[in-house]
Design a protein around this motif. Sequence first.
Motif, PDB file in Angstrom:
ATOM      1  N   ARG A  14     -13.176  13.659  -9.481  1.00 41.81           N
ATOM      2  CA  ARG A  14     -11.797  14.107  -9.323  1.00 41.81           C
ATOM      3  C   ARG A  14     -11.374  14.949 -10.511  1.00 41.81           C
ATOM      4  O   ARG A  14     -11.864  14.797 -11.611  1.00 41.81           O
ATOM      5  CB  ARG A  14     -10.888  12.894  -9.194  1.00 41.81           C
ATOM      6  CG  ARG A  14     -11.252  12.052  -7.977  1.00 41.81           C
ATOM      7  CD  ARG A  14     -10.566  10.760  -7.961  1.00 41.81           C
ATOM      8  NE  ARG A  14      -9.124  10.941  -7.965  1.00 41.81           N
ATOM      9  CZ  ARG A  14      -8.254   9.959  -7.852  1.00 41.81           C
ATOM     10  NH1 ARG A  14      -8.685   8.739  -7.740  1.00 41.81           N
ATOM     11  NH2 ARG A  14      -6.981  10.192  -7.862  1.00 41.81           N
ATOM     12  N   LEU A  16      -8.681  16.439 -13.391  1.00 42.26           N
ATOM     13  CA  LEU A  16      -7.741  15.829 -14.317  1.00 42.26           C
ATOM     14  C   LEU A  16      -6.316  15.864 -13.764  1.00 42.26           C
ATOM     15  O   LEU A  16      -5.568  14.892 -13.892  1.00 42.26           O
ATOM     16  CB  LEU A  16      -7.803  16.542 -15.670  1.00 42.26           C
ATOM     17  CG  LEU A  16      -6.902  15.991 -16.760  1.00 42.26           C
ATOM     18  CD1 LEU A  16      -7.206  14.522 -17.023  1.00 42.26           C
ATOM     19  CD2 LEU A  16      -7.062  16.804 -18.035  1.00 42.26           C
ATOM     20  N   GLU A  17      -5.936  16.949 -13.121  1.00 45.20           N
ATOM     21  CA  GLU A  17      -4.576  17.046 -12.570  1.00 45.20           C
ATOM     22  C   GLU A  17      -4.346  16.005 -11.481  1.00 45.20           C
ATOM     23  O   GLU A  17      -3.283  15.401 -11.390  1.00 45.20           O
ATOM     24  CB  GLU A  17      -4.317  18.452 -12.035  1.00 45.20           C
ATOM     25  CG  GLU A  17      -4.193  19.495 -13.121  1.00 45.20           C
ATOM     26  CD  GLU A  17      -3.117  19.140 -14.142  1.00 45.20           C
ATOM     27  OE1 GLU A  17      -2.009  18.720 -13.737  1.00 45.20           O
ATOM     28  OE2 GLU A  17      -3.401  19.278 -15.340  1.00 45.20           O
ATOM     29  N   GLU A  18      -5.346  15.760 -10.655  1.00 42.11           N
ATOM     30  CA  GLU A  18      -5.208  14.748  -9.605  1.00 42.11           C
ATOM     31  C   GLU A  18      -5.082  13.349 -10.227  1.00 42.11           C
ATOM     32  O   GLU A  18      -4.280  12.531  -9.790  1.00 42.11           O
ATOM     33  CB  GLU A  18      -6.409  14.798  -8.666  1.00 42.11           C
ATOM     34  CG  GLU A  18      -6.242  13.889  -7.466  1.00 42.11           C
ATOM     35  CD  GLU A  18      -7.393  14.020  -6.476  1.00 42.11           C
ATOM     36  OE1 GLU A  18      -7.379  13.260  -5.497  1.00 42.11           O
ATOM     37  OE2 GLU A  18      -8.296  14.851  -6.680  1.00 42.11           O
ATOM     38  N   LEU A  19      -5.871  13.115 -11.270  1.00 40.89           N
ATOM     39  CA  LEU A  19      -5.801  11.826 -11.963  1.00 40.89           C
ATOM     40  C   LEU A  19      -4.430  11.634 -12.613  1.00 40.89           C
ATOM     41  O   LEU A  19      -3.842  10.558 -12.530  1.00 40.89           O
ATOM     42  CB  LEU A  19      -6.903  11.737 -13.016  1.00 40.89           C
ATOM     43  CG  LEU A  19      -7.013  10.432 -13.778  1.00 40.89           C
ATOM     44  CD1 LEU A  19      -7.219   9.266 -12.824  1.00 40.89           C
ATOM     45  CD2 LEU A  19      -8.143  10.508 -14.786  1.00 40.89           C
ATOM     46  N   ARG A  20      -3.905  12.689 -13.231  1.00 38.68           N
ATOM     47  CA  ARG A  20      -2.563  12.607 -13.832  1.00 38.68           C
ATOM     48  C   ARG A  20      -1.515  12.310 -12.768  1.00 38.68           C
ATOM     49  O   ARG A  20      -0.593  11.536 -12.986  1.00 38.68           O
ATOM     50  CB  ARG A  20      -2.217  13.911 -14.530  1.00 38.68           C
ATOM     51  CG  ARG A  20      -2.871  14.082 -15.851  1.00 38.68           C
ATOM     52  CD  ARG A  20      -2.431  15.371 -16.475  1.00 38.68           C
ATOM     53  NE  ARG A  20      -2.857  15.460 -17.849  1.00 38.68           N
ATOM     54  CZ  ARG A  20      -2.874  16.577 -18.530  1.00 38.68           C
ATOM     55  NH1 ARG A  20      -2.486  17.702 -17.966  1.00 38.68           N
ATOM     56  NH2 ARG A  20      -3.270  16.577 -19.778  1.00 38.68           N
ATOM     57  N   GLY A  21      -1.646  12.921 -11.617  1.00 37.53           N
ATOM     58  CA  GLY A  21      -0.706  12.667 -10.526  1.00 37.53           C
ATOM     59  C   GLY A  21      -0.765  11.223 -10.063  1.00 37.53           C
ATOM     60  O   GLY A  21       0.264  10.588  -9.808  1.00 37.53           O
ATOM     61  N   ASP A  22      -1.980  10.689  -9.953  1.00 39.72           N
ATOM     62  CA  ASP A  22      -2.129   9.283  -9.573  1.00 39.72           C
ATOM     63  C   ASP A  22      -1.447   8.373 -10.587  1.00 39.72           C
ATOM     64  O   ASP A  22      -0.761   7.420 -10.230  1.00 39.72           O
ATOM     65  CB  ASP A  22      -3.606   8.907  -9.463  1.00 39.72           C
ATOM     66  CG  ASP A  22      -4.303   9.565  -8.285  1.00 39.72           C
ATOM     67  OD1 ASP A  22      -3.589  10.097  -7.397  1.00 39.72           O
ATOM     68  OD2 ASP A  22      -5.546   9.548  -8.251  1.00 39.72           O
ATOM     69  N   CYS A  23      -1.649   8.660 -11.860  1.00 42.19           N
ATOM     70  CA  CYS A  23      -1.037   7.846 -12.918  1.00 42.19           C
ATOM     71  C   CYS A  23       0.484   7.941 -12.864  1.00 42.19           C
ATOM     72  O   CYS A  23       1.178   6.937 -13.028  1.00 42.19           O
ATOM     73  CB  CYS A  23      -1.542   8.290 -14.284  1.00 42.19           C
ATOM     74  SG  CYS A  23      -3.294   7.935 -14.555  1.00 42.19           S
ATOM     75  N   ALA A  24       1.010   9.127 -12.638  1.00 43.89           N
ATOM     76  CA  ALA A  24       2.461   9.295 -12.573  1.00 43.89           C
ATOM     77  C   ALA A  24       3.052   8.525 -11.401  1.00 43.89           C
ATOM     78  O   ALA A  24       4.140   7.948 -11.507  1.00 43.89           O
ATOM     79  CB  ALA A  24       2.803  10.780 -12.456  1.00 43.89           C
ATOM     80  N   ARG A  25       2.333   8.468 -10.277  1.00 41.25           N
ATOM     81  CA  ARG A  25       2.836   7.710  -9.129  1.00 41.25           C
ATOM     82  C   ARG A  25       2.781   6.209  -9.376  1.00 41.25           C
ATOM     83  O   ARG A  25       3.592   5.453  -8.855  1.00 41.25           O
ATOM     84  CB  ARG A  25       2.038   8.071  -7.876  1.00 41.25           C
ATOM     85  CG  ARG A  25       2.447   9.400  -7.277  1.00 41.25           C
ATOM     86  CD  ARG A  25       1.793   9.626  -5.931  1.00 41.25           C
ATOM     87  NE  ARG A  25       0.343   9.712  -6.000  1.00 41.25           N
ATOM     88  CZ  ARG A  25      -0.323  10.807  -6.375  1.00 41.25           C
ATOM     89  NH1 ARG A  25       0.332  11.886  -6.721  1.00 41.25           N
ATOM     90  NH2 ARG A  25      -1.639  10.800  -6.402  1.00 41.25           N
ATOM     91  N   ALA A  27       3.033   4.741 -12.439  1.00 38.17           N
ATOM     92  CA  ALA A  27       3.814   4.360 -13.618  1.00 38.17           C
ATOM     93  C   ALA A  27       5.019   3.488 -13.286  1.00 38.17           C
ATOM     94  O   ALA A  27       5.273   2.514 -14.002  1.00 38.17           O
ATOM     95  CB  ALA A  27       4.230   5.600 -14.396  1.00 38.17           C
TER      96      ALA A  27
END
Length: 67
Positions: A14, A16-25, A27
């Motif tokens: 995956r 990095l942007e997709e991983l960041r999005g997952d983390c933001a959802r 949080a």
Amino acid sequence: METKLNSGYGAAGRGLEELRGDCARMAPHWVVPATSAPAPVPASLIHGVTIPPASVRLIADMSDYGD
């Protein structure tokens, strides 16, 4: 919750942007309630503390980084 696998290798494939999005959802699910820290006890109020000899030996025999 939907899981997406792009390459068949889990999160490794995956971006990095997709991983960041997952983390933001996720949080909002991990919000920790605000609590006040207990006030430190002055050293003058700490008295009568005894440490059993077995505990002293246990700590004395341990290496600096634990066993």
